[in-house]
Design an enzyme around this catalytic site. Structure first.
Site, PDB file in Angstrom:
ATOM      1  N   ASP A   1       0.836  -1.192   0.000  1.00  0.00           N
ATOM      2  CA  ASP A   1       0.000   0.000   0.000  1.00  0.00           C
ATOM      3  C   ASP A   1       0.878   1.252   0.000  1.00  0.00           C
ATOM      4  O   ASP A   1       1.696   1.448   0.895  1.00  0.00           O
ATOM      5  CB  ASP A   1      -0.882  -0.029   1.261  1.00  0.00           C
ATOM      6  CG  ASP A   1      -1.884   1.097   1.256  1.00  0.00           C
ATOM      7  OD1 ASP A   1      -2.748   1.091   0.375  1.00  0.00           O
ATOM      8  OD2 ASP A   1      -1.792   1.988   2.115  1.00  0.00           O
TER       9      ASP A   1
ATOM     10  N   THR B   1      -3.131   5.374  -4.065  1.00  0.00           N
ATOM     11  CA  THR B   1      -2.039   6.173  -3.491  1.00  0.00           C
ATOM     12  C   THR B   1      -0.731   5.945  -4.245  1.00  0.00           C
ATOM     13  O   THR B   1      -0.004   6.889  -4.517  1.00  0.00           O
ATOM     14  CB  THR B   1      -1.830   5.853  -1.994  1.00  0.00           C
ATOM     15  OG1 THR B   1      -1.612   4.453  -1.845  1.00  0.00           O
ATOM     16  CG2 THR B   1      -3.033   6.232  -1.164  1.00  0.00           C
ATOM     17  N   THR B   2      -0.481   4.691  -4.607  1.00  0.00           N
ATOM     18  CA  THR B   2       0.757   4.402  -5.331  1.00  0.00           C
ATOM     19  C   THR B   2       0.729   5.125  -6.678  1.00  0.00           C
ATOM     20  O   THR B   2       1.705   5.782  -7.061  1.00  0.00           O
ATOM     21  CB  THR B   2       0.900   2.882  -5.544  1.00  0.00           C
ATOM     22  OG1 THR B   2       0.601   2.227  -4.321  1.00  0.00           O
ATOM     23  CG2 THR B   2       2.282   2.506  -5.985  1.00  0.00           C
TER      24      THR B   2
ATOM     25  N   ASP C   1      -9.053  -0.235   1.906  1.00  0.00           N
ATOM     26  CA  ASP C   1      -9.067   0.236   0.511  1.00  0.00           C
ATOM     27  C   ASP C   1     -10.358  -0.198  -0.165  1.00  0.00           C
ATOM     28  O   ASP C   1     -10.998   0.578  -0.868  1.00  0.00           O
ATOM     29  CB  ASP C   1      -7.870  -0.340  -0.273  1.00  0.00           C
ATOM     30  CG  ASP C   1      -6.597   0.452  -0.026  1.00  0.00           C
ATOM     31  OD1 ASP C   1      -6.577   1.214   0.959  1.00  0.00           O
ATOM     32  OD2 ASP C   1      -5.638   0.305  -0.803  1.00  0.00           O
TER      33      ASP C   1
END
Ligand code: ATP
Ligand code: MG
Length: 592
Positions: free
Chosen positions: A106, A139-140, A435
């Site tokens: 994550d 997010t990545t 998530d």
């Protein structure tokens, strides 16, 4: 010192403040001409009157150098998370200063756990945080896109395109990108179609729990739909309404959705019932203890009778408290504070089940779920304050005991009880479920999806390139760079899957050119496919947030042309081997 004598050898007598000011500027001017770029340093001329502008130990870098260092730091951060993108991405093992290990893919967790120091790199951590808070997933991707936008901007800066032009171009490009995404998104009907499950499965595909994603996705959808409320034809859901508890043991497949609230606490006294049906619950925000006075008081006890009377008085006070609870008809007490041993004993005698020291947030959830009111003063408790649940029961989960409050008055309350072979798996499962819950919420609140596998990024990129051609001058270059930067996502997905990025990217570009909007790389099969037919879907809001966060962060970093860092506070001498870097400033920012 050779470049300074012109002023150094001048003999200056100050007659007025104005002359002093002039001298000050002269110093600055000569100082700014220094070849080593130190410019406005912390001191003026040696031998002359020192002009101290910055504190000793301060560091400064500016112009292209500042931009270069900032971009470099941001790129390094993006590079770090790159390998964890997508279902074929790798995990990271992070060990903190206490030796605690986290294994995750994550983006936000990786950056949070890394103790990042450089200010520009810290801004990348902020990107991941914003993305996580706003959309919960992606997010990545957001961090990688920011890194790439900066990398492309650096090429332009090298070609002498001014940062302001780049920023304007990027802003225009992002507005157009949002329009394109909005236009290409597929509207869905949450009640009739199972897109909520599909987006949850896509978000979990890249996690450690991917194997169980179908089961966990089903559960997460049920949880969000249970807490979602419909207002004027639109759903509203709060992820925090879904309580998540975790306990290592068994396997991830044993993760359960409980219609009610689960507390990671046992019943406080062994004499109390472990199971109460038709529970009338008192929710207390006050302790069942004798409160200590704030000031010291001394009581002189001269005889055993007095001692006994004193203890009896305390006992009576506790009995009184319990009596008040019994009187209103409660058979369960859930308390945020402590319960005295004696009070526990009285409660047990009355057949009341009590749990103490429950988290504030949990008590609030319990109030919502059971329809009870949180009582702060026992004197004012009434029967109307009590909440209701069909069953309150202590059960053994793994090695520990937990209290289950099921069949609540309000069906809004649900808990996901996560199980998994080891603590690390349970922790990562919690992050993955978070998530999943977020993307389900996103799609429930804004029912539009896009297919994944880099298809939307490539389509936006293609359309931006066309748009760039309509723009004049250098802005065109910036918009083109923006378009090219977005291609980093399909490229990284491909690289992480061990495929050839050049072949795949050319095929993807060609197919998009032919009008195949959803052509993307399906990494599990390793082929370019129509992603809308593969079931890999993501909420539109996640993709839109990626564009917003990445653009804002990259523009912010680009706009900086001067970094002035104050010297660090002096700390007591540390033993050899430890301590700060010499000079105190941030590493890599230049030292003066
Ligand atoms: N089967 C698949 N084939 C191709 N791409 C996929 C597939 N499943 C998911 N993806 C893609 O993987 C990307 C998401 O990867 P990942 O979940 O690792 O990162 P993220 O969502 O950006 O960040 P994080 O989940 O860490 O917050 C998306 O672009 C998605 O389209
Ligand atoms: Mg994800």
């Amino acid at each position: 010192m050779d470049d300074e004598p012109e002023i150094e050898h001048l003999k200056i007598h100050f007659h007025s403040g104005f002359q002093k000011t002039l001298y000050f500027y002269a110093v600055l001017f000569v100082d700014a001409l220094k070849e080593d770029g130190t410019g406005l340093s912390s001191q003026g001329l040696a031998g002359g009157v020192p002009v101290l502008v910055l504190k000793e130990g301060s560091s400064r870098s500016r112009g292209k150098e500042a931009q270069h260092t900032n971009i470099m730091a941001a790129k390094i951060v993006a590079e770090t998370v790159k390998s964890s993108l997508g279902p074929k991405g790798m995990d990271k093992m992070l060990v903190d200063s206490f030796g605690d290990v986290t294994i995750t893919s994550d983006g936000r967790t990786i950056l949070d756990e890394m103790d990042i120091q450089h200010p520009a790199a810290k801004m990348m951590v902020e990107v991941a945080k914003t993305q996580d808070n706003e959309a919960g997933d992606g997010t990545t991707t957001a961090v990688i896109v920011t890194g790439e936008l900066l990398s492309k901007a650096e090429d332009l800066v090298e070609k002498n395109v001014h940062a302001t032009i780049i920023i304007d171009g990027y802003k225009k490009a992002s507005e157009r990108a949002l329009e394109v995404l909005e236009k290409m998104a597929i509207p869905v009907d949450i009640e009739k179609q199972d897109y909520a499950k599909k987006v949850a499965m896509t978000s979990m595909a890249s996690k450690l729990v991917a194997e169980h994603r179908e089961y966990l996705a089903d559960m997460s959808v049920k949880a969000i739909l249970a807490v979602a409320e419909k207002e004027g034809g639109k759903y509203k859901a709060d992820v925090d309404d879904v309580k998540v508890e975790k306990k290592s043991g068994e396997s991830t497949q044993e993760t359960k959705l409980i219609q009610g609230i689960v507390l990671d606490k046992d019943v406080s006294h062994s004499g109390m019932p472990k199971r109460v049906e038709k529970a009338k619950i008192a929710l207390l925000d006050c302790s069942l203890e004798i409160e200590k006075t704030e000031f010291d008081a001394k009581i002189n006890i001269e005889s055993p009778d007095q001692m006994e009377a004193f203890l009896k008085q305390e006992e009576d006070m506790l009995r009184d408290m319990v009596e008040k609870i019994v009187k209103v008809g409660a058979n369960v007490v859930l308390c945020e504070k402590g319960i005295d041993d004696m009070a526990q004993h009285f409660l047990a005698r009355k057949g009341i089940l009590a749990v103490r020291r429950i988290k504030k947030s949990d008590v609030e959830k319990l109030a919502k779920a059971t329809g009870g009111k949180i009582v702060t003063k026992l004197d004012s408790i009434t029967a109307a304050d009590l909440g209701y649940a069909n069953l309150v029961e202590e059960r053994k989960v793994g090695d520990d005991k937990m209290t289950f409050i099921e069949g609540c008055k309000h069906p809004l309350a649900v808990t996901i009880l996560i199980r998994g072979a080891t603590q690390r798996i349970v922790d990562e499962a919690e992050r993955s479920i978070h998530d999943a819950l977020c993307v389900i919420r996103d799609v429930v609140e804004e029912p539009k999806v896009v297919a994944g596998g880099g298809a939307p990024e490539l389509e936006v990129s293609r359309q931006l390139k066309k748009y760039a051609e309509t723009l004049p001058g250098r802005e065109q270059l910036a918009v083109r760079c923006y378009a090219e930067a977005l291609e980093v996502i399909p490229m990284t997905l491909t690289e992480n899957a061990g495929l050839d990025p050049i072949d795949i990217l050319s095929e993807l570009r060609a197919r998009h050119e032919k009008g195949e909007t959803w052509a993307g790389i399906e990494v599990l099969s390793g082929k370019v496919q129509d992603m809308s037919k593969t079931g890999v879907f993501e909420p539109l809001s996640v993709k839109k947030q990626i564009i917003k966060s990445a653009t804002e962060a990259s523009c912010m970093i680009l706009k900086i042309d001067d970094v002035i860092a104050a010297g660090k506070m002096r700390t007591p001498p540390t033993p050899p081997g430890g301590g700060m870097p010499p000079g105190g400033g941030y590493p890599g920012m230049g030292e003066y």
